[in-house]
Design a protein around this motif. Structure first.
Motif, PDB file in Angstrom:
ATOM      1  N   CYS A  85       3.305  -4.027  -9.294  1.00 35.20           N
ATOM      2  CA  CYS A  85       2.227  -3.724  -9.443  1.00 35.20           C
ATOM      3  C   CYS A  85       1.687  -2.408 -10.292  1.00 35.20           C
ATOM      4  N   VAL A  86       2.633  -1.434  -9.556  1.00 36.51           N
ATOM      5  CA  VAL A  86       2.490  -0.020 -10.055  1.00 36.51           C
ATOM      6  C   VAL A  86       3.039  -0.165 -11.763  1.00 36.51           C
ATOM      7  N   GLY A  87       3.866  -0.934 -11.926  1.00 36.87           N
ATOM      8  CA  GLY A  87       4.281  -1.154 -13.480  1.00 36.87           C
ATOM      9  C   GLY A  87       3.202  -1.816 -14.234  1.00 36.87           C
ATOM     10  N   CYS A  88       2.432  -2.754 -13.729  1.00 40.35           N
ATOM     11  CA  CYS A  88       1.540  -3.021 -14.348  1.00 40.35           C
ATOM     12  C   CYS A  88       0.206  -2.441 -14.801  1.00 40.35           C
ATOM     13  N   CYS A  89      -0.074  -1.498 -13.334  1.00 40.21           N
ATOM     14  CA  CYS A  89      -1.439  -0.968 -13.548  1.00 40.21           C
ATOM     15  C   CYS A  89      -1.372   0.801 -13.718  1.00 40.21           C
ATOM     16  N   TRP A  90      -0.409   1.062 -13.770  1.00 39.62           N
ATOM     17  CA  TRP A  90      -0.427   2.804 -13.950  1.00 39.62           C
ATOM     18  C   TRP A  90      -1.160   3.267 -14.732  1.00 39.62           C
ATOM     19  N   ALA A  91      -1.156   2.518 -16.208  1.00 36.61           N
ATOM     20  CA  ALA A  91      -1.984   3.249 -17.463  1.00 36.61           C
ATOM     21  C   ALA A  91      -3.231   3.033 -16.980  1.00 36.61           C
ATOM     22  N   LEU A 141       0.636  -1.356  -0.019  1.00 34.65           N
ATOM     23  CA  LEU A 141       0.135   0.088   0.166  1.00 34.65           C
ATOM     24  C   LEU A 141       0.765   1.416  -0.001  1.00 34.65           C
ATOM     25  N   LEU A 142       1.975   1.245   0.563  1.00 34.86           N
ATOM     26  CA  LEU A 142       2.710   2.305   0.532  1.00 34.86           C
ATOM     27  C   LEU A 142       3.348   2.795  -0.776  1.00 34.86           C
ATOM     28  N   THR A 143       3.879   1.746  -1.516  1.00 34.30           N
ATOM     29  CA  THR A 143       4.228   1.937  -2.967  1.00 34.30           C
ATOM     30  C   THR A 143       2.922   2.564  -3.741  1.00 34.30           C
ATOM     31  N   TRP A 144       1.772   2.012  -3.495  1.00 30.40           N
ATOM     32  CA  TRP A 144       0.894   2.754  -4.319  1.00 30.40           C
ATOM     33  C   TRP A 144       0.582   4.329  -3.589  1.00 30.40           C
ATOM     34  N   THR A 145       0.670   4.468  -2.386  1.00 35.23           N
ATOM     35  CA  THR A 145       0.810   5.781  -1.928  1.00 35.23           C
ATOM     36  C   THR A 145       1.782   7.011  -2.614  1.00 35.23           C
TER      37      THR A 145
END
Length: 246
Positions: free
Chosen positions: A164-170, A77-81
């Motif tokens: 996950c950010v790399g996968c879903c940022w778009a 969650l911190l990465t997504w923050t």
């Protein structure tokens, strides 16, 4: 436990975000207010998808403690923050530089459509494929980055979140383009993420997502009034998020 936290997040989002959707490029309010909303949204949207990875980690850890899996989820969650903070900074800088150019009736509609088309294209790139592969096959990722202890759990969660950010940022960029305060688009994006990560037919999932984003981009460009669930920003309105944030 993650599913329970996600359910609480969805309940909060539906309750608090009602009537706040101003469509594409909805104002983000202050940094603190936005991050509070963002963290709850990410827990609601992403915890169901990452739950199998956390469960696998819990079975692999020697400690057999609930604390380590929770720290893993916290790191995720911190990465997504951090990603949300970067998105806020980008939006803030873009608003200062472009000013009223990004209003819907000026370039906002075109930028929203371009964002959706870019997201569709990213679905078919090698980087997306690599990142999605890490998310869909967590065993190799966990074994390759294993760290013992509580700090190790947090670190592994951070690393998993980065993939996950790399996968879903778009897809998240598309969420901003369609209305970051829309519960409808929040549910659609969360559903696409879950499908990509869990559907057995990986290519069907990614190509299907790319096609949906492509169609949405073309519709926003040509006939935005006919896109179901899309709020068209009023030219004379002030963002409700800016009004309601502290």
């Amino acid at each position: 436990m993650l599913f329970a936290l996600a359910a609480i997040g969805w309940w909060w989002a539906v309750d608090r975000m009602r009537g706040m959707d101003d469509g594409a490029w909805t104002g983000l309010g202050t940094l603190g207010w936005f991050l509070g909303v963002w963290v709850v949204m990410m827990a609601a949207m992403m915890f169901p998808s990452v739950a199998p990875t956390v469960a696998l980690y819990a079975r692999m850890t020697k400690a057999r403690s609930v604390i380590s899996p929770l720290l893993f989820a916290l790191g995720y969650l911190l990465t997504w923050t951090a990603a949300g903070t970067l998105a806020f900074a980008f939006a803030f800088a873009g608003g200062r530089v472009a000013g009223g150019v990004l209003l819907w009736e000026r370039a906002g509609r075109w930028v929203a459509a371009a964002t959706l088309l870019l997201a569709a294209a990213y679905e078919l790139t090698p980087l997306k494929d690599v990142c999605l592969g890490k998310c869909r096959s967590p065993l190799g990722l966990l074994l390759g980055s294993w760290r013992d202890g509580w700090f190790g759990a947090l670190r592994m969660g951070l690393k998993n979140g980065a993939w996950c950010v790399g996968c879903c940022w778009a897809l998240m960029a598309s969420f901003f383009a369609l209305g970051i305060m829309s519960v409808v688009w929040m549910a659609i994006v969360a559903g696409l993420i879950a499908i990509e990560k869990t559907l057995p037919w990986r290519r069907v999932a990614t190509y299907g997502t790319a096609m949906l984003l492509l169609v949405l981009g073309l519709l926003v460009l040509a006939v935005p009034d006919h896109v179901p669930g899309l709020t068209i920003p009023a030219s004379d309105s002030v963002s409700r998020m800016d009004q309601m944030s502290p």
